[in-house]
Design an enzyme around this catalytic site. Structure first.
Site, PDB file in Angstrom:
ATOM      1  N   CYS A  48       0.966   3.083   3.184  1.00  0.00           N
ATOM      2  CA  CYS A  48       1.232   1.973   4.405  1.00  0.00           C
ATOM      3  C   CYS A  48       3.010   2.811   4.257  1.00  0.00           C
ATOM      4  CB  CYS A  48       1.412   1.380   4.251  1.00  0.00           C
ATOM      5  SG  CYS A  48      -0.228   0.670   5.085  1.00  0.00           S
ATOM      6  N   CYS A  99       0.833  -0.892   0.119  1.00  0.00           N
ATOM      7  CA  CYS A  99      -0.332   0.073   0.102  1.00  0.00           C
ATOM      8  C   CYS A  99       0.766   1.092   0.248  1.00  0.00           C
ATOM      9  CB  CYS A  99      -0.663  -0.156   1.190  1.00  0.00           C
ATOM     10  SG  CYS A  99      -1.508   1.358   1.621  1.00  0.00           S
TER      11      CYS A  99
END
Ligand code: SF4
Length: 408
Positions: free
Chosen positions: A328, A325
């Site tokens: 993230c 992600c």
């Protein structure tokens, strides 16, 4: 405009030039509809396709009008000098400008739009249980199902054919395959038992061509277009798009973002996108790798943490993450720095729990996971956890988040 009467269903006529090379089929099997499509797409203009549709199906066909630039369909139908029917889905959540356009269109063309409304009992039960904005939380499908799909299904079940304003250029991801005529793959009508034909007269037109046509015909248009709206749907689910964006990016944008960035709505992805996503999940290198500062949690340890009776034994900050992600990845530096400095100084334990793949559903159910990353803080001496609500995840914001719960 008029076409020869021998263009009625069942008569095949080949000749030179546009408008003469017409083939009309009496049966509506898939192959025949596909063959007819080849002729319509290659040789006919939107006006000619519209004329073919109205002439072939008469009172058993209707135009679906959304209140956007598909008003061009009504203008084309008007130009054929044939009778035509128009229906609209009144979801109850349209913009005032759209309702105003409905009224203007009725007056301008001297027609009555057939409005399709949601089933009252279902709608009442739905909004009483979930509120008026549940689609921002759990996706638009349920609300659209009640407010749009079911009323549409009900209307179409009375027709042999319908006409939509879909065009190939509206969204490369989902609309590249829009034939001029097709057997509807999703809905049922009353043709040959339960078949339904769908015409898309604008399929090959560009947005510019549609707008040029509306301008020269002085057709009434939705006032929202002048405020930057291209695609128009329900008020809470439509927003203006910026130059360069595909027009359907203005619809359900919060879900589109999740599809691309967080992977929580895999149900909406195509097979190809799903495969890509699975590969991304398998291949991604792990992040938050400073294990001296950041502990690694497992399903078991998380399970113990949330099911333990009583108070948390220490202050703990846990990031639910997915290594692929980009959000993230973007916070890896600040989370690690915060763990190394503030965490150590204040005795706050920092941990990570990989919550994608097999852990995703469990994390959604048990840890309030809605998107990646999700940051949870378990305060010492209290029960449960607090979820970071904002999207600021820099070192200072993480510190402010903790101090707002436990004090300085
Ligand atoms: Fe509901 Fe939005 Fe769908 Fe309209 S577009 S029916 S408000 S989810």
């Amino acid at each position: 405009m008029s076409f020869d009467d021998d263009k009625r269903r069942g008569v095949h006529r080949d000749g030179g030039g546009r408008g003469n090379a017409l083939k009309v089929f009496s049966s509506n099997t898939k192959q025949e509809t596909e063959s007819k499509n080849e002729v319509l797409e290659k040789t006919m203009t939107p006006l000619e396709i519209m004329d073919d549709a109205l002439k072939t199906y008469g009172d058993d066909i209707a135009i679906a009008f959304s209140g956007a630039e598909d008003v061009a369909l009504i203008q084309y139908a008007h130009l054929t000098n044939r009778p035509y029917r128009v229906f609209s889905l009144d979801t109850g959540r349209l913009n005032p400008e759209t309702y105003e356009l409905f009224d203007q269109v009725e007056k301008h063309f001297g027609i009555k739009i057939e409005y399709c409304v949601p089933n009252e009992e279902q709608l009442e039960a739905f909004v009483n249980e979930k509120g008026l904005f549940s689609f921002y939380e759990d996706g638009h499908k349920e609300c659209c199902g009640i407010r749009k799909v079911q009323p549409l299904r009900k209307k179409l079940s009375t027709l042999k054919a319908w006409i939509t304003g879909q065009r190939k250029d509206q969204s490369p991801g989902t609309r590249m395959q829009v034939p001029a005529i097709q057997l509807d793959p999703a809905f049922q009508g009353i043709l040959n038992g339960n078949e339904l034909v769908k015409y898309n007269p604008l399929t090959n037109a560009t947005s510019q061509e549609v707008w040029d046509f509306l301008r020269v015909m002085s057709t009434p248009v939705n006032a929202l277009h002048s405020q930057g709206y291209v695609s128009i749907g329900c008020a809470p689910c439509t927003r203006p798009v910026t130059p360069g964006q595909q027009e359907r990016e203005g619809r359900w944008w919060w879900e589109n973002a999740s599809d691309k960035e967080c992977g929580l709505h895999s149900g909406n992805l195509s097979k190809e996108e799903k495969e890509k996503q699975e590969k991304r999940e398998e291949d991604a290198a792990d992040i938050f790798t400073d294990t001296a500062a950041i502990s690694v949690e497992t399903r078991d340890s998380m399970q113990k943490r949330i099911s333990r009776d009583g108070k948390n034994e220490e202050n703990e900050m846990i990031v639910l993450y997915a290594p692929w992600c980009p959000f993230c990845q973007a916070m890896e530096g600040s989370f690690t720095e915060s763990a190394q400095t503030y965490g150590k100084a204040k005795n706050v334990r920092y941990s990570k729990f990989r919550a994608d793949q097999d852990e995703k559903e469990w994390s959604k159910e048990n840890l309030s996971l809605k998107s990646f990353p999700t940051i949870l803080f378990f305060p010492k001496g209290r029960e449960g956890y607090v979820k970071l609500g904002g999207e600021r995840r820099d070192v200072d914001s993480l510190q402010i988040f903790i101090e707002s719960i436990v004090g300085k």
